[in-house]
Design a protein around this motif. Structure first.
Motif, PDB file in Angstrom:
ATOM      1  N   TYR A   1      -5.717 -15.011 -12.601  1.00 43.20           N
ATOM      2  CA  TYR A   1      -6.757 -14.141 -12.047  1.00 43.20           C
ATOM      3  C   TYR A   1      -6.219 -12.718 -11.927  1.00 43.20           C
ATOM      4  O   TYR A   1      -5.225 -12.474 -11.232  1.00 43.20           O
ATOM      5  N   PHE A   2      -6.881 -11.794 -12.613  1.00 44.02           N
ATOM      6  CA  PHE A   2      -6.548 -10.372 -12.518  1.00 44.02           C
ATOM      7  C   PHE A   2      -7.781  -9.593 -12.062  1.00 44.02           C
ATOM      8  O   PHE A   2      -8.891  -9.811 -12.571  1.00 44.02           O
ATOM      9  N   TYR A   3      -7.571  -8.665 -11.138  1.00 42.04           N
ATOM     10  CA  TYR A   3      -8.597  -7.696 -10.773  1.00 42.04           C
ATOM     11  C   TYR A   3      -7.905  -6.341 -10.683  1.00 42.04           C
ATOM     12  O   TYR A   3      -7.138  -6.094  -9.747  1.00 42.04           O
ATOM     13  N   CYS A   4      -8.147  -5.473 -11.661  1.00 40.76           N
ATOM     14  CA  CYS A   4      -7.427  -4.205 -11.758  1.00 40.76           C
ATOM     15  C   CYS A   4      -8.413  -3.051 -11.843  1.00 40.76           C
ATOM     16  O   CYS A   4      -9.346  -3.085 -12.669  1.00 40.76           O
ATOM     17  N   THR A   5      -8.202  -2.031 -11.028  1.00 42.98           N
ATOM     18  CA  THR A   5      -9.013  -0.819 -11.108  1.00 42.98           C
ATOM     19  C   THR A   5      -8.092   0.394 -11.136  1.00 42.98           C
ATOM     20  O   THR A   5      -7.080   0.437 -10.431  1.00 42.98           O
ATOM     21  N   ALA A   6      -8.447   1.359 -11.954  1.00 37.65           N
ATOM     22  CA  ALA A   6      -7.697   2.607 -12.042  1.00 37.65           C
ATOM     23  C   ALA A   6      -8.699   3.756 -12.028  1.00 37.65           C
ATOM     24  O   ALA A   6      -9.522   3.875 -12.938  1.00 37.65           O
ATOM     25  N   THR A   7      -8.631   4.578 -10.988  1.00 34.93           N
ATOM     26  CA  THR A   7      -9.531   5.724 -10.875  1.00 34.93           C
ATOM     27  C   THR A   7      -8.865   6.946 -11.495  1.00 34.93           C
ATOM     28  O   THR A   7      -7.737   7.280 -11.135  1.00 34.93           O
ATOM     29  N   ASN A   8      -9.551   7.568 -12.438  1.00 37.71           N
ATOM     30  CA  ASN A   8      -8.998   8.711 -13.173  1.00 37.71           C
ATOM     31  C   ASN A   8      -7.720   8.332 -13.914  1.00 37.71           C
ATOM     32  O   ASN A   8      -6.786   9.135 -14.013  1.00 37.71           O
ATOM     33  N   ALA A   9      -7.674   7.110 -14.420  1.00 45.70           N
ATOM     34  CA  ALA A   9      -6.473   6.624 -15.112  1.00 45.70           C
ATOM     35  C   ALA A   9      -6.839   5.387 -15.925  1.00 45.70           C
ATOM     36  O   ALA A   9      -8.012   5.062 -16.093  1.00 45.70           O
ATOM     37  N   SER A  10      -5.815   4.666 -16.427  1.00 47.93           N
ATOM     38  CA  SER A  10      -6.023   3.561 -17.359  1.00 47.93           C
ATOM     39  C   SER A  10      -5.383   2.271 -16.855  1.00 47.93           C
ATOM     40  O   SER A  10      -4.485   2.284 -16.013  1.00 47.93           O
ATOM     41  N   VAL A  11      -5.865   1.158 -17.408  1.00 47.16           N
ATOM     42  CA  VAL A  11      -5.263  -0.157 -17.212  1.00 47.16           C
ATOM     43  C   VAL A  11      -4.659  -0.562 -18.555  1.00 47.16           C
ATOM     44  O   VAL A  11      -5.390  -0.740 -19.535  1.00 47.16           O
TER      45      VAL A  11
ATOM     46  N   ALA B   1      -1.414  -8.216  -3.922  1.00 48.97           N
ATOM     47  CA  ALA B   1      -2.419  -7.157  -3.790  1.00 48.97           C
ATOM     48  C   ALA B   1      -1.701  -5.839  -3.565  1.00 48.97           C
ATOM     49  O   ALA B   1      -0.851  -5.736  -2.679  1.00 48.97           O
ATOM     50  N   ALA B   2      -2.029  -4.843  -4.380  1.00 50.32           N
ATOM     51  CA  ALA B   2      -1.402  -3.531  -4.240  1.00 50.32           C
ATOM     52  C   ALA B   2      -2.463  -2.451  -4.400  1.00 50.32           C
ATOM     53  O   ALA B   2      -3.380  -2.577  -5.224  1.00 50.32           O
ATOM     54  N   SER B   3      -2.320  -1.399  -3.629  1.00 48.72           N
ATOM     55  CA  SER B   3      -3.202  -0.248  -3.757  1.00 48.72           C
ATOM     56  C   SER B   3      -2.380   1.025  -3.606  1.00 48.72           C
ATOM     57  O   SER B   3      -1.426   1.073  -2.831  1.00 48.72           O
ATOM     58  N   THR B   4      -2.748   2.030  -4.380  1.00 42.28           N
ATOM     59  CA  THR B   4      -2.062   3.314  -4.305  1.00 42.28           C
ATOM     60  C   THR B   4      -3.073   4.448  -4.281  1.00 42.28           C
ATOM     61  O   THR B   4      -4.200   4.317  -4.779  1.00 42.28           O
ATOM     62  N   ARG B   5      -2.648   5.542  -3.731  1.00 40.67           N
ATOM     63  CA  ARG B   5      -3.391   6.802  -3.841  1.00 40.67           C
ATOM     64  C   ARG B   5      -2.423   7.823  -4.385  1.00 40.67           C
ATOM     65  O   ARG B   5      -1.364   8.060  -3.809  1.00 40.67           O
ATOM     66  N   ASN B   6      -2.777   8.401  -5.525  1.00 40.99           N
ATOM     67  CA  ASN B   6      -1.916   9.365  -6.215  1.00 40.99           C
ATOM     68  C   ASN B   6      -0.599   8.718  -6.662  1.00 40.99           C
ATOM     69  O   ASN B   6       0.492   9.257  -6.448  1.00 40.99           O
ATOM     70  N   GLY B   7      -0.709   7.562  -7.275  1.00 45.63           N
ATOM     71  CA  GLY B   7       0.468   6.883  -7.802  1.00 45.63           C
ATOM     72  C   GLY B   7       0.069   5.682  -8.634  1.00 45.63           C
ATOM     73  O   GLY B   7      -1.007   5.131  -8.471  1.00 45.63           O
ATOM     74  N   ARG B   8       0.959   5.270  -9.526  1.00 41.67           N
ATOM     75  CA  ARG B   8       0.659   4.149 -10.411  1.00 41.67           C
ATOM     76  C   ARG B   8       1.129   2.832  -9.791  1.00 41.67           C
ATOM     77  O   ARG B   8       1.945   2.813  -8.862  1.00 41.67           O
TER      78      ARG B   8
ATOM     79  N   THR C   1      -4.300  -8.467  -7.664  1.00 42.37           N
ATOM     80  CA  THR C   1      -5.261  -7.394  -7.425  1.00 42.37           C
ATOM     81  C   THR C   1      -4.484  -6.088  -7.391  1.00 42.37           C
ATOM     82  O   THR C   1      -3.558  -5.931  -6.580  1.00 42.37           O
ATOM     83  N   ALA C   2      -4.824  -5.164  -8.272  1.00 45.64           N
ATOM     84  CA  ALA C   2      -4.124  -3.877  -8.350  1.00 45.64           C
ATOM     85  C   ALA C   2      -5.168  -2.779  -8.414  1.00 45.64           C
ATOM     86  O   ALA C   2      -5.964  -2.724  -9.364  1.00 45.64           O
ATOM     87  N   GLN C   3      -5.162  -1.899  -7.423  1.00 44.88           N
ATOM     88  CA  GLN C   3      -6.155  -0.828  -7.331  1.00 44.88           C
ATOM     89  C   GLN C   3      -5.428   0.506  -7.170  1.00 44.88           C
ATOM     90  O   GLN C   3      -4.838   0.770  -6.120  1.00 44.88           O
ATOM     91  N   ALA C   4      -5.464   1.318  -8.219  1.00 44.61           N
ATOM     92  CA  ALA C   4      -4.743   2.585  -8.235  1.00 44.61           C
ATOM     93  C   ALA C   4      -5.729   3.748  -8.300  1.00 44.61           C
ATOM     94  O   ALA C   4      -6.622   3.759  -9.156  1.00 44.61           O
TER      95      ALA C   4
ATOM     96  N   THR D   1       0.846  -1.195   0.000  1.00 47.00           N
ATOM     97  CA  THR D   1       0.000   0.000   0.000  1.00 47.00           C
ATOM     98  C   THR D   1       0.878   1.239   0.000  1.00 47.00           C
ATOM     99  O   THR D   1       1.738   1.396   0.877  1.00 47.00           O
ATOM    100  N   ALA D   2       0.670   2.121  -0.973  1.00 49.44           N
ATOM    101  CA  ALA D   2       1.421   3.376  -1.052  1.00 49.44           C
ATOM    102  C   ALA D   2       0.441   4.544  -1.071  1.00 49.44           C
ATOM    103  O   ALA D   2      -0.362   4.668  -2.000  1.00 49.44           O
ATOM    104  N   ASN D   3       0.502   5.365  -0.046  1.00 49.43           N
ATOM    105  CA  ASN D   3      -0.307   6.576   0.009  1.00 49.43           C
ATOM    106  C   ASN D   3       0.548   7.747  -0.463  1.00 49.43           C
ATOM    107  O   ASN D   3       1.578   8.037   0.136  1.00 49.43           O
ATOM    108  N   ASN D   4       0.134   8.379  -1.552  1.00 47.15           N
ATOM    109  CA  ASN D   4       0.943   9.409  -2.204  1.00 47.15           C
ATOM    110  C   ASN D   4       2.277   8.828  -2.671  1.00 47.15           C
ATOM    111  O   ASN D   4       3.355   9.375  -2.405  1.00 47.15           O
TER     112      ASN D   4
END
Length: 208
Positions: A133-143, A97-104, A116-119, A80-83
């Motif tokens: 198995y892939f589960y990818c989400t990108a908010t205001n961005a692309s996969v 499993a990875a998640s970011t806020r304001n980062g790729r 699982t990748a949620q950016a 998990t990376a915040n900023n």
């Protein structure tokens, strides 16, 4: 009375404070070359870099910093990376499993049983990444990127909110999808790829 031998343990605790914003400090920790039962790291205002490590259960967290992993085998990895961004290269893992806020989130030459990748405000970028198995989400961005496998063997559930879904297969000219609407097909397949890109595109190529 018989004295018991003390159990050997290995660990470290580090506290660092830097008041001068122009000073760049790097802490390097070298561990013996063996498999570890677990790894938990939490950093603030700094980057986390891991190279060629083997560990069974892993939780990595940064605030205002990036996570970079190269080589090794980190099973059951949660990053998990915040900023900050998460970058992975040449990694073998079971569940990722990875998640970011304001980062790729970037995965290159990486293999896992599930990904699982949620950016948020950052792309999810795949480069010769393999998983059933892939589960990818990108908010205001692309996969985007390349997936190791055959496109026809995946169940697809793909949405590009304000963009397009584009899929190709380098070894199968008959597999080509281009759509501005959500794509759902072959959902009963043993392998699955789910992607949701809000305000972005889903652009993937399957390769061998």
């Amino acid at each position: 009375a018989k004295r018991e031998k003390a159990k050997k343990t290995c660990g470290f605790t580090v506290s660092m404070s830097v008041n001068n914003s122009k000073c760049i400090c790097t802490m390097t920790v070298k561990l013996p070359r063996r498999a570890f039962a677990g790894l938990t790291v939490d950093t603030s205002n700094g980057n986390l870099t891991i190279q060629d490590m083997t560990s069974q259960s892993n939780t990595l967290t940064t605030t205002n910093g990036n996570i970079s992993i190269t080589g090794g085998s980190l099973d059951n990895l949660n990053a998990t990376a915040n900023n900050g961004k998460v970058e992975v290269n040449n990694l073998l893992t079971q569940t990722f499993a990875a998640s970011t806020r304001n980062g790729r989130i970037s995965l290159a030459n990486t293999s896992a049983l599930s990904i699982t990748a949620q950016a948020q405000n950052g792309d999810v970028k795949l480069d010769h990444t393999a998983s059933p198995y892939f589960y990818c989400t990108a908010t205001n961005a692309s996969v985007v990127g390349t997936v190791t496998g055959r496109g026809a063997e995946y169940g697809l559930n793909l949405t590009a909110g304000s963009g397009r879904v584009t899929l190709t297969d380098a070894s199968d000219d008959s597999f080509a999808i281009r759509s501005s609407a959500p794509v759902q097909q072959n959902l009963g397949a043993a392998q699955s790829f789910t992607a949701n890109a809000s305000n972005g595109n889903v652009n993937l190529e399957f390769v061998q």
